[in-house]
Design an enzyme around this catalytic site. Structure first.
Site, short mmCIF file in Angstrom:
data_model
loop_
_atom_site.label_atom_id
_atom_site.label_comp_id
_atom_site.label_asym_id
_atom_site.label_seq_id
_atom_site.Cartn_x
_atom_site.Cartn_y
_atom_site.Cartn_z
N ARG A 4 0.81 -1.23 0.00
CA ARG A 4 0.00 0.00 0.00
C ARG A 4 0.83 1.27 0.00
O ARG A 4 0.31 2.36 -0.20
CB ARG A 4 -0.98 0.02 1.17
CG ARG A 4 -0.33 0.05 2.54
CD ARG A 4 -1.40 0.19 3.62
NE ARG A 4 -0.82 0.09 4.97
CZ ARG A 4 -1.50 0.34 6.08
NH1 ARG A 4 -2.78 0.69 6.02
NH2 ARG A 4 -0.93 0.22 7.26
N HIS B 296 -8.71 -3.37 1.27
CA HIS B 296 -9.16 -2.82 2.57
C HIS B 296 -10.10 -1.63 2.32
O HIS B 296 -9.79 -0.51 2.69
CB HIS B 296 -7.90 -2.39 3.33
CG HIS B 296 -8.08 -2.09 4.78
ND1 HIS B 296 -8.86 -1.06 5.26
CD2 HIS B 296 -7.52 -2.66 5.89
CE1 HIS B 296 -8.78 -1.01 6.56
NE2 HIS B 296 -8.00 -1.96 6.98
N ASP C 82 -13.99 -4.80 14.93
CA ASP C 82 -12.81 -5.22 14.16
C ASP C 82 -12.91 -6.73 14.03
O ASP C 82 -12.34 -7.48 14.81
CB ASP C 82 -11.53 -4.79 14.91
CG ASP C 82 -10.31 -4.85 14.01
OD1 ASP C 82 -9.28 -4.29 14.41
OD2 ASP C 82 -10.41 -5.44 12.91
N GLU D 215 -13.91 -5.40 3.97
CA GLU D 215 -12.69 -5.74 3.24
C GLU D 215 -12.76 -7.17 2.70
O GLU D 215 -13.27 -8.06 3.38
CB GLU D 215 -11.49 -5.61 4.18
CG GLU D 215 -11.42 -4.26 4.89
CD GLU D 215 -10.59 -4.30 6.16
OE1 GLU D 215 -10.93 -3.60 7.11
OE2 GLU D 215 -9.60 -5.05 6.19
O1 TA6 Z 1 -8.76 -4.15 8.82
C1 TA6 Z 1 -8.92 -3.66 10.12
C2 TA6 Z 1 -7.55 -3.30 10.70
O2 TA6 Z 1 -6.70 -4.43 10.71
C3 TA6 Z 1 -7.73 -2.68 12.08
O3 TA6 Z 1 -7.21 -3.52 13.10
C4 TA6 Z 1 -7.01 -1.34 11.99
O4 TA6 Z 1 -5.65 -1.48 12.36
C5 TA6 Z 1 -7.18 -1.04 10.51
O5 TA6 Z 1 -6.92 -2.29 9.87
C6 TA6 Z 1 -6.35 0.10 9.98
O6 TA6 Z 1 -5.01 -0.23 9.97
P1 TA6 Z 1 -3.96 0.92 9.56
O7 TA6 Z 1 -2.61 0.27 9.58
O8 TA6 Z 1 -4.35 1.41 8.19
O9 TA6 Z 1 -4.13 2.02 10.58
#
Ligand code: TA6
Length: 304
Positions: A99, A169, A214, A273
């Protein structure tokens, strides 16, 4: 390649324009008949998708950083080759390297002014990650039209099995998180990351969000939908080649404390996601390819 070079090679007058941002990122701005979008070359990250006469379908935080090497908070971050923290390397970046990596634009295909497909490439040589030193070629295509089709394909360039996690995501814009109901997951077992990873079946149908959520649904192949009664919007998320679905909203405490999200922005997004995570990580044989797709459609909430 910078904006000028991309415009020379791929630009389409009136439909596809590449721009440098003030912080040194390069983005593609797509404008078709009623359909619009934006994709950053960093991370091949789609950050905007609008349909004719409609509100934005994707959420990108008004407080996001747009600086080289920083993950953009919103749109569709590509999570690869690990999801969450790297179990064997705590110092590795959360959610993998894809990303924030420099994806290359490999092709553009226009379907008149109805739709536009952009294909991006990332290879091991582009990242040279010490945390996942596998030889791979990733190809990611984004088809922007009245529906949105995303396809992430990973080729194993070695002769032995490799293991990776992946996810698209996706941040969906919502009128308010209190107005949202998510269907398609009832009965599926999920890992509750707010409860130290406890596993339990989802009993609520539909899933509504009234606190930090989550939830990693490890083995769901069904179509999901987000009903937003505040906007009379029904968003369908279909998928193929993806066993996992994650639902996330940080809620008030964490959301307000996130510098690149904040209050009230956290109320106007929900992540649903599509991926292959944990038990459902991809185990890809040598010299072969795995593809995951998700197709997102938007309409009014169906009559009961
Ligand atoms: O997909 C959910 C997640 O894994 C949450 O636990 C939170 O950490 C989110 O992703 C966002 O992650 P980031 O690294 O973009 O802040």
């Amino acid at each position: 390649m910078r904006a000028a070079g991309l415009n020379a090679e791929f630009g389409i007058a009136g439909s596809l324009d590449f721009r440098e941002t003030e912080h040194g990122l390069v983005k593609a701005v797509i404008s078709l008949d009623g359909v619009g979008g934006e994709i950053y070359l960093q991370g091949a990250q789609l950050t905007a998708w609008q349909r004719p006469g409609g509100r934005p379908v994707l959420f990108t935080s008004p407080n996001s950083a747009f600086t080289p090497g920083r993950a953009i908070r919103g749109g569709v971050p590509i999570i690869f080759p690990w999801f969450g923290p790297n179990a064997s390397a705590p110092e590795a970046p959360q959610h993998g390297f894809a990303r924030t990596a420099p994806w290359r634009l490999a092709g553009v295909e226009a379907a008149g002014r109805e739709a536009l497909t952009m294909t991006f490439r990332l290879e091991d040589g582009d990242v040279a990650s010490p945390f996942w030193p596998e030889k791979f070629r990733a190809s990611y295509s984004v088809r922007l039209g009245r529906t949105l089709a995303l396809r992430l394909a990973v080729q194993n360039l070695t002769r032995r099995e490799i293991r990776f996690e992946e996810a698209l995501h996706t941040y969906f814009a919502v009128s308010d998180i209190a107005n949202v109901a998510i269907s398609g997951l009832a009965g599926a077992t999920f890992v509750d990351k707010t409860q130290a990873g406890a596993r339990q079946p989802l009993t609520a149908d539909p899933l509504t969000i009234t606190a930090e959520t989550d939830s990693v649904f490890l083995d769901t192949h069904r179509e999901c939908a987000i009903a937003d009664r505040g906007w009379d919007r029904h968003t369908t998320i279909a998928k193929d080649g993806a066993a996992s679905t994650v639902v996330w909203n940080p809620w008030a405490g964490k959301g307000a404390a996130m510098a690149d999200l904040g209050d009230p922005a956290w109320r106007h997004m929900v992540c649903v996601e599509t991926g292959n995570i944990a038990d459902k990580a991809v185990r890809l044989a040598g010299d072969s390819e795995h593809a995951m797709t998700t197709t997102i459609s938007v309409g009014a909430i169906p009559a009961p």
